[in-house]
Scaffold this active site. Structure first.
Site, short mmCIF file in Angstrom:
data_model
loop_
_atom_site.label_atom_id
_atom_site.label_comp_id
_atom_site.label_asym_id
_atom_site.label_seq_id
_atom_site.Cartn_x
_atom_site.Cartn_y
_atom_site.Cartn_z
N THR A 29 0.82 -1.22 0.00
CA THR A 29 0.00 0.00 0.00
C THR A 29 0.85 1.26 0.00
OG1 THR A 29 -1.76 -1.13 1.18
CG2 THR A 29 -1.76 1.25 1.34
N SER A 73 1.61 -7.47 -1.15
CA SER A 73 2.31 -8.53 -0.40
C SER A 73 1.47 -9.80 -0.24
CB SER A 73 2.79 -8.02 0.96
OG SER A 73 1.74 -7.98 1.88
N SER A 74 0.21 -9.75 -0.62
CA SER A 74 -0.58 -10.99 -0.61
C SER A 74 -0.04 -11.97 -1.64
CB SER A 74 -2.05 -10.70 -0.93
OG SER A 74 -2.50 -9.64 -0.15
N THR A 104 1.70 -4.67 4.27
CA THR A 104 1.53 -5.09 5.67
C THR A 104 0.92 -6.49 5.79
OG1 THR A 104 -0.65 -4.01 5.75
CG2 THR A 104 1.24 -2.73 6.53
N ASP A 105 0.18 -6.93 4.77
CA ASP A 105 -0.57 -8.19 4.93
C ASP A 105 0.32 -9.37 5.31
OD1 ASP A 105 -2.92 -6.91 4.44
OD2 ASP A 105 -3.11 -7.57 2.36
N GLN A 292 -3.85 -20.71 19.39
CA GLN A 292 -4.66 -19.72 18.67
C GLN A 292 -4.65 -18.37 19.38
OE1 GLN A 292 -8.67 -21.29 18.07
NE2 GLN A 292 -7.87 -23.15 17.14
N CYS A 293 -4.26 -18.35 20.66
CA CYS A 293 -4.18 -17.08 21.40
C CYS A 293 -2.89 -16.38 21.00
CB CYS A 293 -4.11 -17.31 22.91
SG CYS A 293 -5.49 -18.18 23.58
N1 ASP Z 1 -2.59 -5.55 0.51
C1 ASP Z 1 -1.54 -4.67 0.94
C2 ASP Z 1 -0.24 -5.45 0.94
O1 ASP Z 1 -0.01 -6.20 1.85
C3 ASP Z 1 -1.84 -4.12 2.29
C4 ASP Z 1 -0.80 -3.14 2.83
O2 ASP Z 1 0.26 -2.93 2.32
O3 ASP Z 1 -1.09 -2.54 3.88
O4 ASP Z 1 0.54 -5.32 0.03
#
Ligand code: ASP
Length: 356
Positions: A29, A73-74, A104-105, A292-293
């Site tokens: 992002t 990043s997905s 961030t993903d 899972q916690c």
């Molecule tokens: N979908 C974005 C990624 O991980 C989300 C982000 O960067 O915050 O590339």
């Protein structure tokens, strides 16, 4: 080296800066723009720089290496981790620190993977990104990048303060393999429940020195870059059927499973469940118990419902996160042959990712 775009940033500083930082731009992002149908897509770094003129006045020698095609990043997989690690390795001697701009993903997965791959790391590697693209007035990209650069260049007696893979986001520096993305709707996207923050940025930057990774005896950087992705994650839920557990553990070629259990590592005590697990373990599949916690740890044997797990050879992940566990499993399966050695390494920290 691959066909990367390399940009040397001309800062406005007159003197020759003493500290040099390499920025690796992978996408996310941070540098995205809206396309015609309104969805966010990555764009190239030279346009990103125009939006952060402050970078030009930092007293640093800055170079940017950009992925030829920046990605969301997905879409990250281990081939990208290998690319990032080899960029760091090829440039290791020429730079004092590294900042990776990443979505961030999956940032916590990449940070974990790099922490295992960069054996002997003695310099800062800081991942950062943004929740709102740099072109927007309320973007968090500017602060995240500028402070990540400051932290990557921080030295004490000409030695780097940070010598590990970290995530800097929204005023906190976290150990990369302890961090998890916990929020997608606020700027405070990352937390590290089981390990204290490494630094906080306010009016000044306060380092939590006693929690920083201690430098090992000076070692050469040694990249270990193999991964084996014949692994899976099985998250338990009340009512999970024998068919689901059986099918998962009988996937052809499967070598390891991160079993996401309840609380401190508990599972249902049905006979069918223990039998399926036991059969899989006997056939050489590694079962890695992770809670899972996000806060707390697996203690096999604390409850009746986890006593059997230890007995049949389930490996406890202690307080490791799922992100750090799945990448560790892929990494160890890719780099070691001996099953017992892999299990032993899974039960101990190899890069500060868990406590004993
Ligand atoms: N979908 C974005 C990624 O991980 C989300 C982000 O960067 O915050 O590339």
């Amino acid at each position: 080296m691959k066909n990367y775009r390399i940009v040397n940033i001309r800062t406005t500083i007159k003197s020759d800066p003493a500290i040099s930082i390499l920025i690796i731009y992978t996408g996310g992002t941070f540098g995205m723009v809206y396309d015609e149908d309104g969805s966010l897509t990555p764009f190239n770094f030279s346009k990103v720089l125009d939006k952060i003129p402050e970078v030009m006045s930092l007293e640093l020698k800055l170079t940017v290496i950009s992925f030829p095609e920046p990605i969301d990043s997905s879409n990250i997989d281990f081939s990208h981790w290998q690319e990032i690690a080899s960029i760091i390795s090829e440039n290791y001697r020429n730079f004092d620190g590294f900042v990776i701009l990443h979505g961030t993903d999956t940032m916590a997965y990449t940070a974990s993977a790099l922490s295992y791959m960069l054996d002997g790391l003695n310099k800062p590697v800081i991942l950062t990104g943004a929740q709102i693209p740099i072109g927007h007035i309320r973007s968090d990209a500017r602060e995240n990048l500028i402070t990540a650069l400051e932290m990557a260049s921080a030295q004490h007696l000409h030695k780097p303060i940070i010598r590990e893979v970290c995530i800097y986001f929204n005023y906190v520096l976290l150990r990369g393999n302890r961090a998890q993305k916990v929020k997608s709707s606020t700027f405070a996207a990352f937390e590290s429940q089981n390990y204290p923050v490494l630094a906080e940025s306010g009016i000044s930057i306060e380092y939590n020195i006693s929690n920083l990774y201690k430098a090992q005896k000076p070692k050469k950087l040694n990249i270990r870059e193999q991964f084996d992705s014949n692994v899976t994650v099985l998250r338990l839920f009340p009512g999970i059927t024998p068919e689901v557990v059986k099918c998962t553990l009988e996937i052809a070629g499967l070598k390891g499973v991160v079993l996401e259990t309840y609380g401190s590592g508990n599972t249902m005590s049905h006979k069918w469940f223990t039998q399926i697990l036991q059969r899989a373990i006997k056939s050489g599949i590694i079962v890695y118990n992770v809670s899972q916690c996000s806060g707390g740890e697996v203690i096999q044997g604390r409850y009746e419902t986890s006593k059997k797990l230890k007995k049949i050879g389930v490996v406890s992940g202690g307080d490791i996160t799922t992100e750090a566990a799945v990448t560790k499993l892929m990494f160890l399966l890719g780099n070691e042959n001996d099953l017992n050695l892999i299990k032993d390494k899974l039960s101990k920290p190899i890069a500060g990712e868990m406590d004993l």
